[in-house]
Design an enzyme around this catalytic site. Structure first.
Site, PDB file in Angstrom:
ATOM      1  N   ASP A 109      -6.934   6.107   0.348  1.00  0.00           N
ATOM      2  CA  ASP A 109      -7.533   4.993  -0.377  1.00  0.00           C
ATOM      3  C   ASP A 109      -7.436   3.774   0.539  1.00  0.00           C
ATOM      4  O   ASP A 109      -7.975   3.781   1.641  1.00  0.00           O
ATOM      5  CB  ASP A 109      -6.853   4.793  -1.722  1.00  0.00           C
ATOM      6  CG  ASP A 109      -7.642   3.877  -2.657  1.00  0.00           C
ATOM      7  OD1 ASP A 109      -8.830   3.645  -2.406  1.00  0.00           O
ATOM      8  OD2 ASP A 109      -7.067   3.402  -3.644  1.00  0.00           O
ATOM      9  N   ASP A 126      -2.535   4.243  -1.398  1.00  0.00           N
ATOM     10  CA  ASP A 126      -2.661   3.296  -0.303  1.00  0.00           C
ATOM     11  C   ASP A 126      -1.421   3.419   0.582  1.00  0.00           C
ATOM     12  O   ASP A 126      -0.355   3.831   0.122  1.00  0.00           O
ATOM     13  CB  ASP A 126      -2.738   1.852  -0.821  1.00  0.00           C
ATOM     14  CG  ASP A 126      -3.733   1.677  -1.949  1.00  0.00           C
ATOM     15  OD1 ASP A 126      -4.863   2.176  -1.812  1.00  0.00           O
ATOM     16  OD2 ASP A 126      -3.373   1.043  -2.967  1.00  0.00           O
ATOM     17  N   ARG A 162     -14.037  -3.926   3.230  1.00  0.00           N
ATOM     18  CA  ARG A 162     -12.911  -4.510   2.493  1.00  0.00           C
ATOM     19  C   ARG A 162     -11.894  -5.167   3.426  1.00  0.00           C
ATOM     20  O   ARG A 162     -10.768  -4.718   3.538  1.00  0.00           O
ATOM     21  CB  ARG A 162     -12.211  -3.468   1.607  1.00  0.00           C
ATOM     22  CG  ARG A 162     -13.114  -2.831   0.582  1.00  0.00           C
ATOM     23  CD  ARG A 162     -12.330  -1.899  -0.332  1.00  0.00           C
ATOM     24  NE  ARG A 162     -13.210  -1.251  -1.299  1.00  0.00           N
ATOM     25  CZ  ARG A 162     -12.810  -0.408  -2.242  1.00  0.00           C
ATOM     26  NH1 ARG A 162     -11.521  -0.099  -2.330  1.00  0.00           N
ATOM     27  NH2 ARG A 162     -13.662   0.131  -3.074  1.00  0.00           N
TER      28      ARG A 162
END
Length: 457
Positions: free
Chosen positions: A277, A238, A333
């Site tokens: 990610d 991330d 998300r």
């Protein structure tokens, strides 16, 4: 007519062109007279933003003692850096994860996470060669027609071990932990970190502000044929990861995919060869986090809160506040939540294209999402019924939100479209840790002017 983003919505692209192998609980809220912008309450006398602390009621990170980051740093632990090796050293290098020394790190200009200590620049091929690994061989070891491996199980296991080793080499170069009692802050309007995974793990009291963090490319994505009916490429890194950490404030940053947004990814086995990610994932029982005034986009899997359905240790943690952020052309998300009490308010969501959009608010297992006064602008062809998504949850409080300048009951739309998986309308709690919640009509103007890196002074 739908509102369309202006040029201000265009995120700065990273200078890095990523090389891919194959070429591929709570006092009363503040009065409405208080500013919703944390700069006023959080800036110390004298204006040194490096010693700024979170406001006393600004989200979950203000609970249980608040968040002060590196404000207590001695002069010896105040660092100004303009290269990636200097940044790593200032944070404590490999020992940063366990560090509790108060420190402030000011970032100036662009830091390239592929820059080595000797000033040369590493590449994905360098990481692979050091481990004796070939991503091309790894890809060729799977047959998308038969959905079986083209090598023996032992050979595949050996390839996977070598891939893990190559990933470890990359992590040594491009992943950096941020320890407890630390503030990392960009100087001016052009501070950026490219190609890195900033990881806040096993830490307490961390502030990250005024940075562009871009393109956390994974050189060695993993193929998972069991992920969806068509398989998926998954990556390890991330832009910012928060693991097993408490009292974290992420504020006024810009997080993006750099030169490889979803629209620019090649396909392998018919699926996007995903080298990213999340932009900001909050997992592994992290707790008491405030995410404010950031810009997030263009990206697919943007913000995951909660590690997995099976990680029941997350119960009672993952209390997160998300406010005044701008989600731009993201796929999903924003956030997706498991277990946590998550307050999502006064955020701006804009889309310029329906393709790639999946959902914004994902109600996962035992989640308690409280979503209010957010302003959404969907692209033509996007269905408002898709804004809420079911991921094993039972309820979501959804109130005061609007879509394309109209008040919309988004939960009712979701339930009408998904009668087999209905969600109740009460998440079971009422947020108390927050400053003034703006009327939804004021959100767009506030967020467009104040969100993102370069807007602190």
């Amino acid at each position: 007519m739908q509102w369309q983003p202006t040029a201000r919505t265009t995120l700065p692209m990273a200078a890095l062109t990523s090389a891919l192998v194959l070429g591929l609980a709570a006092p009363a809220p503040a009065s409405p007279a208080q500013s919703a912008d944390p700069r006023s309450a959080g800036s110390p006398r004298g204006g040194d933003l490096g010693r700024a602390v979170l406001g006393p009621t600004d989200g979950w990170a203000a609970a249980d003692g608040g968040t002060t980051g590196g404000s207590a740093a001695t002069a010896a632990e105040v660092h100004h850096v303009d290269s990636w090796p200097e940044f790593q050293a200032a944070l404590g290098g490999a020992d940063a994860r366990g560090s509790t020394t108060p420190r402030i790190v000011y970032v100036e200009g662009e830091l390239d996470a592929f820059e080595r200590a000797d000033g040369t620049r590493a590449s994905c091929d360098d990481f692979a060669a050091q481990a004796g690994f070939s991503q091309a061989d790894y890809i060729a070891a799977f047959d998308p027609v038969t959905w079986d491996y083209t090598v023996t199980p032992d050979e595949m296991a050996a390839l996977q071990d070598l891939q893990d080793a190559a990933a470890d080499v990359q992590a040594m170069q491009t992943q950096q932990h941020i320890g407890s009692n630390t503030t990392v802050i960009g100087v001016g309007d052009d501070a950026r970190i490219v190609g890195a995974n900033l990881r806040i793990r096993d830490a307490d009291d961390v502030i990250v502000r005024n940075l562009t963090v871009s393109d956390s490319t994974d050189c060695f994505p993993e193929w998972d044929p069991s992920d969806t009916g068509a398989g998926n490429w998954n990556s390890r890194y991330d832009n910012i990861s928060i693991w097993t950490s408490t009292h974290v404030w992420i504020d006024h940053n810009t997080l993006d995919s750099g030169d490889l947004p979803p629209s620019e990814l090649r396909t392998v086995y018919g699926r996007p060869y995903e080298v990213h990610d999340g932009l900001l994932d909050i997992t592994h029982s992290s707790d008491l986090v405030t995410v404010s005034y950031n810009v997030l986009g263009e990206h697919d899997k943007t913000m995951l809160i909660g590690s997995s359905d099976s990680r029941t240790d997350d119960r009672g943690t993952l209390r997160v506040s998300i406010h005044h952020n701008w989600f731009q052309d993201i796929g999903q998300r924003a956030p997706r939540v498991r277990y946590g009490q998550v307050h999502v308010y006064n955020n701006l969501y804009t889309q310029t294209q329906a393709e790639g959009f999946s959902y914004y608010w994902g109600a996962g297992r035992e989640s308690a999402l409280y979503v209010e006064n957010n302003d959404l602008y969907l692209a033509d062809g996007a269905d408002p019924a898709d804004v809420v998504a079911y991921w094993g949850g039972t309820a979501i409080t959804e109130t005061g939100n609007r879509v394309d300048r109209r008040a919309v009951d988004l939960l009712a739309l979701y339930n009408a479209a998904n009668p087999e998986q209905p969600l109740l309308d009460d998440a079971g709690w009422t947020p108390q840790w927050h400053d003034r919640i703006q009327p939804v009509q004021a959100v767009r103007a506030t967020v467009r002017v104040k969100a993102g890196a370069g807007f602190l002074s």
